[in-house]
Design a protein around this motif. Structure first.
Motif, PDB file in Angstrom:
ATOM      1  N   SER A 128       0.834  -1.213   0.000  1.00 31.77           N
ATOM      2  CA  SER A 128       0.000   0.000   0.000  1.00 31.77           C
ATOM      3  C   SER A 128       0.867   1.261   0.000  1.00 31.77           C
ATOM      4  O   SER A 128       1.955   1.267   0.568  1.00 31.77           O
ATOM      5  CB  SER A 128      -0.904  -0.019   1.225  1.00 31.77           C
ATOM      6  OG  SER A 128      -1.808  -1.105   1.162  1.00 31.77           O
ATOM      7  N   PRO A 129       0.395   2.350  -0.619  1.00 31.39           N
ATOM      8  CA  PRO A 129      -0.853   2.453  -1.385  1.00 31.39           C
ATOM      9  C   PRO A 129      -0.763   1.730  -2.724  1.00 31.39           C
ATOM     10  O   PRO A 129       0.228   1.841  -3.436  1.00 31.39           O
ATOM     11  CB  PRO A 129      -1.026   3.958  -1.564  1.00 31.39           C
ATOM     12  CG  PRO A 129       0.366   4.510  -1.532  1.00 31.39           C
ATOM     13  CD  PRO A 129       1.117   3.644  -0.557  1.00 31.39           C
ATOM     14  N   ILE A 130      -1.809   1.007  -3.049  1.00 33.27           N
ATOM     15  CA  ILE A 130      -1.840   0.173  -4.234  1.00 33.27           C
ATOM     16  C   ILE A 130      -2.246   1.004  -5.447  1.00 33.27           C
ATOM     17  O   ILE A 130      -3.279   1.663  -5.437  1.00 33.27           O
ATOM     18  CB  ILE A 130      -2.831  -0.990  -4.038  1.00 33.27           C
ATOM     19  CG1 ILE A 130      -2.400  -1.853  -2.833  1.00 33.27           C
ATOM     20  CG2 ILE A 130      -2.936  -1.838  -5.287  1.00 33.27           C
ATOM     21  CD1 ILE A 130      -3.468  -2.816  -2.364  1.00 33.27           C
ATOM     22  N   THR A 131      -1.420   0.982  -6.473  1.00 30.93           N
ATOM     23  CA  THR A 131      -1.726   1.696  -7.718  1.00 30.93           C
ATOM     24  C   THR A 131      -2.114   0.681  -8.792  1.00 30.93           C
ATOM     25  O   THR A 131      -1.961  -0.538  -8.622  1.00 30.93           O
ATOM     26  CB  THR A 131      -0.530   2.511  -8.209  1.00 30.93           C
ATOM     27  OG1 THR A 131       0.480   1.609  -8.705  1.00 30.93           O
ATOM     28  CG2 THR A 131       0.050   3.379  -7.093  1.00 30.93           C
ATOM     29  N   GLU A 132      -2.573   1.185  -9.915  1.00 31.67           N
ATOM     30  CA  GLU A 132      -2.937   0.318 -11.030  1.00 31.67           C
ATOM     31  C   GLU A 132      -1.731  -0.429 -11.585  1.00 31.67           C
ATOM     32  O   GLU A 132      -1.902  -1.452 -12.273  1.00 31.67           O
ATOM     33  CB  GLU A 132      -3.599   1.139 -12.140  1.00 31.67           C
ATOM     34  CG  GLU A 132      -4.962   1.696 -11.785  1.00 31.67           C
ATOM     35  CD  GLU A 132      -4.917   2.998 -10.990  1.00 31.67           C
ATOM     36  OE1 GLU A 132      -5.989   3.563 -10.716  1.00 31.67           O
ATOM     37  OE2 GLU A 132      -3.796   3.453 -10.644  1.00 31.67           O
ATOM     38  N   ASP A 133      -0.525   0.033 -11.290  1.00 35.58           N
ATOM     39  CA  ASP A 133       0.687  -0.647 -11.759  1.00 35.58           C
ATOM     40  C   ASP A 133       1.193  -1.698 -10.778  1.00 35.58           C
ATOM     41  O   ASP A 133       2.170  -2.400 -11.075  1.00 35.58           O
ATOM     42  CB  ASP A 133       1.797   0.380 -12.001  1.00 35.58           C
ATOM     43  CG  ASP A 133       1.483   1.313 -13.164  1.00 35.58           C
ATOM     44  OD1 ASP A 133       0.838   0.855 -14.127  1.00 35.58           O
ATOM     45  OD2 ASP A 133       1.869   2.506 -13.097  1.00 35.58           O
ATOM     46  N   SER A 134       0.558  -1.801  -9.616  1.00 34.18           N
ATOM     47  CA  SER A 134       0.955  -2.827  -8.649  1.00 34.18           C
ATOM     48  C   SER A 134       0.718  -4.216  -9.238  1.00 34.18           C
ATOM     49  O   SER A 134      -0.220  -4.428 -10.017  1.00 34.18           O
ATOM     50  CB  SER A 134       0.151  -2.682  -7.355  1.00 34.18           C
ATOM     51  OG  SER A 134       0.401  -1.443  -6.732  1.00 34.18           O
TER      52      SER A 134
END
Length: 312
Positions: A128-134
């Motif tokens: 976290s924080p989780i992004t769309e690229d995670s």
């Protein structure tokens, strides 16, 4: 006037999305499986079965929607372990027929399809924080089914040039949500105690976990804005970008009841590999659409509490 079709319109988020779209001047149609069509104010209802893409194709040719919000599916992580096949049938196989039905229809060139996924697609190892690229590494059947749906949605965009957008929504909360979700479960227990239906004791697990909660009314606003301003072929998180301790959620709900409630730890409710912090980043959707949550968490919880108090 834009014409929208909502699959799963009678569900928790579906009902709120229908109201949001109607309030913004859309003509709203709702699709539900046979035998489950219930009245939704202002919505024109049609029966949608997902047994073949040809049936979906015919419905799309007849209705000619500008946008399809695909909310239909099996939404419980807990139940997905017991009904793995049903979960994949509802969340993936039915969606394949929806995608193919649109692909073969007359509206393929102009209709936008929003497939609704979940933060469960990222799995417990995401930082976290989780992004769309995670990195996505789902760890339960529900998350895996939604991850497969998202990949299909993006594949149909690339291979067939369809206007698809995939949404990864974090925890929805709000009045009208069924049991089986943390805020509703807590609110029902607290209101039952306030009504004198239960003894003033709650048996709980680990309350130190921190999660990302967003009011469903803000969530559906994000869905509409993603259709209006989002980019096809993209994945977007819909979340608050904040993390809140589950204990704070419970303490707030208890404060509304104005009764003394004792908390006791139930070992059966403790999870051996519980993730202490799990929240997303809404930076991408905010940059593209300007969306941010507007409803404070305490207001959401108070609305949930009042809903259960009156007998939701």
């Amino acid at each position: 006037m834009k014409r929208a079709l909502i699959t799963g319109v009678t569900g928790f988020a579906g009902r709120y999305l229908a109201k949001n779209l109607l309030d913004h001047g859309y003509e709203v149609w709702g699709g539900a499986r046979n035998g489950s069509i219930n009245s939704v104010n202002g919505v024109k209802l049609i029966e949608l079965n997902y047994t073949s893409y040809q049936e979906i194709q015919n419905k799309m040719n007849d209705l000619e929607p500008d946008v399809v919000f695909h909310l239909s599916g099996q939404s419980s992580v807990r139940r997905s372990w017991d009904i793995v096949e049903e979960t994949f049938d509802a969340n993936l196989m039915a969606s394949i027929n929806l995608l193919d039905g649109i692909r073969h229809s007359n509206i393929k060139e102009h209709v936008t399809l929003l497939t609704i996924g979940s933060s469960e697609e990222y799995g417990p190892s995401a930082k976290s924080p989780i992004t769309e690229d995670s990195v996505a590494a789902p760890a339960n059947p529900y998350g895996l089914s939604k991850y497969a749906l998202g990949n299909l949605s993006m594949m149909y965009n690339k291979v067939y040039n369809m206007k698809t957008i995939h949404v990864r929504s974090f925890n929805h909360i709000g009045p009208g949500q069924s049991e089986g979700f943390v805020t509703s479960d807590f609110a029902k227990q607290v209101t039952d105690i306030a009504k004198g239906l239960l003894e003033p004791i709650m048996y709980v697990g680990d309350l130190s976990s921190r999660r990302d909660f967003t009011d469903v009314r803000d969530i559906v606003e994000a869905y509409r804005l993603l259709y209006e301003r989002g980019e096809a072929g993209q994945i977007y998180n819909v979340c608050s970008s904040n993390n809140v301790a589950v204990k704070d959620i419970l303490d707030t709900l208890v404060s509304f009841a104005e009764v003394q409630i004792d908390m006791k730890t139930d070992p059966a409710k403790l999870r051996p590999n519980n993730v202490l912090e799990y929240y997303g980043s809404n930076g991408k959707i905010t940059e593209v659409t300007g969306w941010k949550p507007q409803i404070p968490l305490e207001q959401s919880l108070h609305d949930i509490y009042k809903d259960w108090l009156k007998g939701s």
